[in-house]
Design a protein around this motif. Structure first.
Motif, PDB file in Angstrom:
ATOM      1  N   PRO A 187       8.409  18.572   5.987  1.00 49.05           N
ATOM      2  CA  PRO A 187       8.121  17.132   5.933  1.00 49.05           C
ATOM      3  C   PRO A 187       6.626  16.843   6.022  1.00 49.05           C
ATOM      4  CG  PRO A 187       8.843  17.724   8.125  1.00 49.05           C
ATOM      5  CD  PRO A 187       8.948  18.981   7.304  1.00 49.05           C
ATOM      6  N   ILE A 188       6.233  15.701   5.477  1.00 48.88           N
ATOM      7  CA  ILE A 188       4.839  15.261   5.508  1.00 48.88           C
ATOM      8  C   ILE A 188       4.768  13.965   6.319  1.00 48.88           C
ATOM      9  CG2 ILE A 188       2.841  14.519   4.162  1.00 48.88           C
ATOM     10  CD1 ILE A 188       3.910  16.140   1.831  1.00 48.88           C
ATOM     11  N   THR A 189       3.844  13.928   7.270  1.00 52.40           N
ATOM     12  CA  THR A 189       3.652  12.736   8.100  1.00 52.40           C
ATOM     13  C   THR A 189       2.448  11.960   7.576  1.00 52.40           C
ATOM     14  OG1 THR A 189       4.559  13.851  10.036  1.00 52.40           O
ATOM     15  CG2 THR A 189       3.240  11.874  10.425  1.00 52.40           C
ATOM     16  N   TYR A 190       2.676  10.694   7.245  1.00 51.71           N
ATOM     17  CA  TYR A 190       1.620   9.814   6.744  1.00 51.71           C
ATOM     18  C   TYR A 190       1.270   8.791   7.816  1.00 51.71           C
ATOM     19  CZ  TYR A 190       2.685  11.615   2.072  1.00 51.71           C
ATOM     20  OH  TYR A 190       2.885  12.424   0.983  1.00 51.71           O
ATOM     21  N   THR A 191      -0.040   8.594   8.018  1.00 57.42           N
ATOM     22  CA  THR A 191      -0.543   7.607   8.972  1.00 57.42           C
ATOM     23  C   THR A 191      -1.493   6.672   8.240  1.00 57.42           C
ATOM     24  OG1 THR A 191      -0.422   9.256  10.743  1.00 57.42           O
ATOM     25  CG2 THR A 191      -1.677   7.248  11.193  1.00 57.42           C
ATOM     26  N   ILE A 198      -2.277   1.741  12.142  1.00 57.16           N
ATOM     27  CA  ILE A 198      -1.384   0.579  12.058  1.00 57.16           C
ATOM     28  C   ILE A 198       0.054   0.974  11.728  1.00 57.16           C
ATOM     29  CG2 ILE A 198      -3.201  -1.043  11.436  1.00 57.16           C
ATOM     30  CD1 ILE A 198      -2.410  -0.737   8.528  1.00 57.16           C
ATOM     31  N   TYR A 199       0.294   2.191  11.196  1.00 60.83           N
ATOM     32  CA  TYR A 199       1.669   2.573  10.853  1.00 60.83           C
ATOM     33  C   TYR A 199       1.734   4.082  10.617  1.00 60.83           C
ATOM     34  CZ  TYR A 199       6.290   2.365   8.668  1.00 60.83           C
ATOM     35  OH  TYR A 199       7.619   2.541   8.372  1.00 60.83           O
ATOM     36  N   GLN A 200       2.875   4.687  10.990  1.00 58.76           N
ATOM     37  CA  GLN A 200       3.093   6.126  10.777  1.00 58.76           C
ATOM     38  C   GLN A 200       4.544   6.357  10.363  1.00 58.76           C
ATOM     39  OE1 GLN A 200       3.270   9.386  14.000  1.00 58.76           O
ATOM     40  NE2 GLN A 200       1.169   9.542  13.244  1.00 58.76           N
ATOM     41  N   VAL A 201       4.746   7.263   9.394  1.00 58.62           N
ATOM     42  CA  VAL A 201       6.086   7.562   8.895  1.00 58.62           C
ATOM     43  C   VAL A 201       6.138   9.033   8.474  1.00 58.62           C
ATOM     44  CG1 VAL A 201       5.486   6.799   6.551  1.00 58.62           C
ATOM     45  CG2 VAL A 201       7.886   6.875   7.260  1.00 58.62           C
ATOM     46  N   LEU A 212       0.856  -1.184   0.000  1.00 59.74           N
ATOM     47  CA  LEU A 212       0.000   0.000   0.000  1.00 59.74           C
ATOM     48  C   LEU A 212       0.894   1.236   0.000  1.00 59.74           C
ATOM     49  CD1 LEU A 212      -2.867  -0.814   2.545  1.00 59.74           C
ATOM     50  CD2 LEU A 212      -3.119  -0.398   0.094  1.00 59.74           C
ATOM     51  N   SER A 213       0.580   2.215  -0.869  1.00 61.93           N
ATOM     52  CA  SER A 213       1.357   3.455  -0.933  1.00 61.93           C
ATOM     53  C   SER A 213       0.422   4.649  -0.802  1.00 61.93           C
ATOM     54  CB  SER A 213       2.139   3.549  -2.246  1.00 61.93           C
ATOM     55  OG  SER A 213       1.255   3.527  -3.358  1.00 61.93           O
ATOM     56  N   CYS A 214       0.894   5.680  -0.097  1.00 61.51           N
ATOM     57  CA  CYS A 214       0.109   6.893   0.157  1.00 61.51           C
ATOM     58  C   CYS A 214       0.961   8.095  -0.234  1.00 61.51           C
ATOM     59  CB  CYS A 214      -0.295   6.966   1.628  1.00 61.51           C
ATOM     60  SG  CYS A 214      -1.345   8.386   2.043  1.00 61.51           S
ATOM     61  N   LEU A 215       0.372   9.006  -1.037  1.00 64.72           N
ATOM     62  CA  LEU A 215       1.134  10.157  -1.527  1.00 64.72           C
ATOM     63  C   LEU A 215       0.235  11.372  -1.698  1.00 64.72           C
ATOM     64  CD1 LEU A 215       3.740  11.422  -2.699  1.00 64.72           C
ATOM     65  CD2 LEU A 215       3.009  10.569  -4.936  1.00 64.72           C
ATOM     66  N   SER A 216       0.694  12.520  -1.192  1.00 64.61           N
ATOM     67  CA  SER A 216       0.084  13.826  -1.467  1.00 64.61           C
ATOM     68  C   SER A 216       0.954  14.537  -2.493  1.00 64.61           C
ATOM     69  CB  SER A 216      -0.021  14.666  -0.190  1.00 64.61           C
ATOM     70  OG  SER A 216      -1.016  14.175   0.666  1.00 64.61           O
ATOM     71  N   GLU A 217       0.377  14.895  -3.632  1.00 63.76           N
ATOM     72  CA  GLU A 217       1.146  15.524  -4.704  1.00 63.76           C
ATOM     73  C   GLU A 217       1.621  16.923  -4.297  1.00 63.76           C
ATOM     74  OE1 GLU A 217       2.180  14.297  -7.429  1.00 63.76           O
ATOM     75  OE2 GLU A 217       1.097  12.393  -7.514  1.00 63.76           O
ATOM     76  N   LYS A 218       0.823  17.611  -3.483  1.00 58.56           N
ATOM     77  CA  LYS A 218       1.180  18.963  -3.064  1.00 58.56           C
ATOM     78  C   LYS A 218       1.308  19.011  -1.545  1.00 58.56           C
ATOM     79  CE  LYS A 218      -1.096  21.274  -6.943  1.00 58.56           C
ATOM     80  NZ  LYS A 218      -2.098  22.291  -7.354  1.00 58.56           N
ATOM     81  N   GLY A 219       2.116  19.955  -1.097  1.00 55.94           N
ATOM     82  CA  GLY A 219       2.319  20.110   0.339  1.00 55.94           C
ATOM     83  C   GLY A 219       3.797  20.184   0.661  1.00 55.94           C
ATOM     84  N   LYS A 256       9.725  14.196  -1.457  1.00 53.18           N
ATOM     85  CA  LYS A 256       8.444  14.062  -2.153  1.00 53.18           C
ATOM     86  C   LYS A 256       8.320  12.651  -2.708  1.00 53.18           C
ATOM     87  CE  LYS A 256       5.863  17.793  -2.263  1.00 53.18           C
ATOM     88  NZ  LYS A 256       4.466  17.803  -1.855  1.00 53.18           N
ATOM     89  N   GLU A 257       8.145  11.725  -1.807  1.00 51.07           N
ATOM     90  CA  GLU A 257       7.987  10.324  -2.166  1.00 51.07           C
ATOM     91  C   GLU A 257       6.797   9.736  -1.422  1.00 51.07           C
ATOM     92  OE1 GLU A 257      11.632   8.446  -1.169  1.00 51.07           O
ATOM     93  OE2 GLU A 257      12.760   9.320  -2.844  1.00 51.07           O
ATOM     94  N   ALA A 258       6.249   8.668  -1.997  1.00 51.56           N
ATOM     95  CA  ALA A 258       5.109   8.007  -1.365  1.00 51.56           C
ATOM     96  C   ALA A 258       5.570   7.197  -0.157  1.00 51.56           C
ATOM     97  CB  ALA A 258       4.406   7.096  -2.365  1.00 51.56           C
ATOM     98  N   ALA A 259       4.742   7.186   0.863  1.00 52.48           N
ATOM     99  CA  ALA A 259       4.969   6.318   2.017  1.00 52.48           C
ATOM    100  C   ALA A 259       4.426   4.936   1.680  1.00 52.48           C
ATOM    101  CB  ALA A 259       4.288   6.879   3.252  1.00 52.48           C
ATOM    102  N   VAL A 260       5.202   3.885   1.945  1.00 54.65           N
ATOM    103  CA  VAL A 260       4.857   2.524   1.530  1.00 54.65           C
ATOM    104  C   VAL A 260       4.859   1.608   2.752  1.00 54.65           C
ATOM    105  CG1 VAL A 260       5.480   0.568   0.069  1.00 54.65           C
ATOM    106  CG2 VAL A 260       5.848   2.904  -0.755  1.00 54.65           C
ATOM    107  N   ILE A 261       3.829   0.755   2.846  1.00 51.15           N
ATOM    108  CA  ILE A 261       3.775  -0.280   3.874  1.00 51.15           C
ATOM    109  C   ILE A 261       3.418  -1.614   3.219  1.00 51.15           C
ATOM    110  CG2 ILE A 261       3.079   1.333   5.674  1.00 51.15           C
ATOM    111  CD1 ILE A 261       0.268   0.096   5.506  1.00 51.15           C
ATOM    112  N   PHE A 262       3.654  -2.702   3.955  1.00 48.22           N
ATOM    113  CA  PHE A 262       3.310  -4.040   3.487  1.00 48.22           C
ATOM    114  C   PHE A 262       2.273  -4.639   4.435  1.00 48.22           C
ATOM    115  CE2 PHE A 262       7.579  -3.244   1.964  1.00 48.22           C
ATOM    116  CZ  PHE A 262       7.473  -3.598   0.620  1.00 48.22           C
TER     117      PHE A 262
END
Length: 329
Positions: A154-158, A166-169, A144-151, A174-180
């Motif tokens: 640093p950007i915090t993804y949960t 279940i996960y926070q990074v 699963l990948s999560c990405l905001s094109e603008k902003g 400017k890269e997508a946050a990825v989890i398995f």
């Protein structure tokens, strides 16, 4: 020896200029200071900003030049010792970066300030949650990948599964946050979401929801399989109870009726005669039904004639058989 001569000549020349400037009452030019008027280096798109460049000492007229990296942005001439104000508009991400200013007058060729770096504060766009696969097998690690094109960074993804985090990074690029995600059962298929947030006005954005599907079998069909299994089990139990309490007792009653009406000879005499009643064999009958059979006398040995035949109707109820019949003369 040659370089030493040049250095000594330059030193005497500068010393002469200082002495001349001091004699004329002019001050030595100092290094300028570049500061943001709004007090912060965090800017937003389409925001107007001002930079102040000021030299504490130096004889006017002064020439101020603003640079972005190595390119000239603007030039201001000052006839006094007031700061030079440079007005800018941040139209795109390319407008942020390293800025510095230069001051010069007739005495000195020019002095530079320290550089400043603007940081773009951009509001977050709605993040997009995606996966390279939509169907997963049991035991598979799905991505699963999560990405905001603008902003701005640093950007915090949960990441969320249902309402549980279940996960926070925190991403510095400017890269997508990825989890398995390990798919072990139908409960691991979703629903998944992600949230993005940065320091821009404490605003958070949530992504679209995402669900995996199981490749081998449909999880929606399992309740129906269980339901049909329960119905089949109830049918088998009901059939077994029917055999135990209805079919077996009925068969026993039928056998008793057949045995009691097969090949029996009455021991009663009919009106004190030597003729006996013989019962014919009949088939088992059900409750509340009538059985028709014939009754005949044995041949009278004395009169050498056959006794008349009498037909009777016997009704058997609740497994109780009527007693032997007597012939009428």
């Amino acid at each position: 020896m040659y370089f030493l001569t040049i250095l000594l000549f330059s030193y005497f020349q500068v010393s002469q200029q200082i002495q001349n400037a001091t004699a004329d009452g002019r001050e030595i030019l100092s290094n300028p200071i570049l500061t943001p008027v709004q007090g912060t280096l965090e800017v937003m798109l389409n925001q107007n900003v001002s930079l102040s460049c000021h030299s504490d000492s130096g004889s006017p007229p002064l020439k101020y030049t603003l640079f972005k990296a190595s390119q000239k942005v603007s030039i201001l001439n000052k006839t006094d010792l007031m700061p030079a104000l440079f007005n800018l508009t941040i139209n795109s991400a390319s407008d942020v970066g390293e800025y510095k200013c230069k001051v010069e007058n007739e005495i000195h060729g020019g002095k530079y300030s320290r550089s400043l770096n603007f940081m773009l504060k951009e509001p977050l766009s709605k993040p997009v949650l995606s996966s390279p696969i939509s169907q997963a097998k049991k035991g598979q690690n799905a991505t699963l990948s999560c990405l905001s094109e603008k902003g701005h960074l640093p950007i915090t993804y949960t990441f969320f599964k249902g309402k549980q985090s279940i996960y926070q990074v925190k991403m510095q690029k400017k890269e997508a946050a990825v989890i398995f995600v390990l798919i072990n059962s139908c409960s691991d298929l979703g629903t998944y979401k992600c949230r993005a947030e940065n320091s821009f006005r404490d605003i958070t954005k949530y992504s679209n929801s995402f669900n995996f599907t199981l490749a081998e079998e449909s999880c929606d069909s399992q309740p129906w399989i269980i339901f049909l299994g329960l119905i089949l089990l109830a049918f088998v139990i009901g059939f077994a109870l029917a055999i135990r309490f209805f079919i077996i007792p009925s068969c026993k009653a039928g056998k008793f009726t057949s045995a009691s009406s097969t090949g029996l000879t009455s021991t009663n005499k009919v009106e004190e005669s030597e003729n006996y009643v013989t019962y014919t064999e009949i088939k088992p009958i059900q409750k509340q039904e009538c059985a028709v059979f014939s009754v005949s006398r044995r041949e009278d040995e004395k009169e050498k004639r056959e006794s008349p035949t009498i037909y009777s109707q016997v009704v058997i109820r609740d497994g109780i058989q009527a007693g032997p019949l007597h012939s009428l003369e």
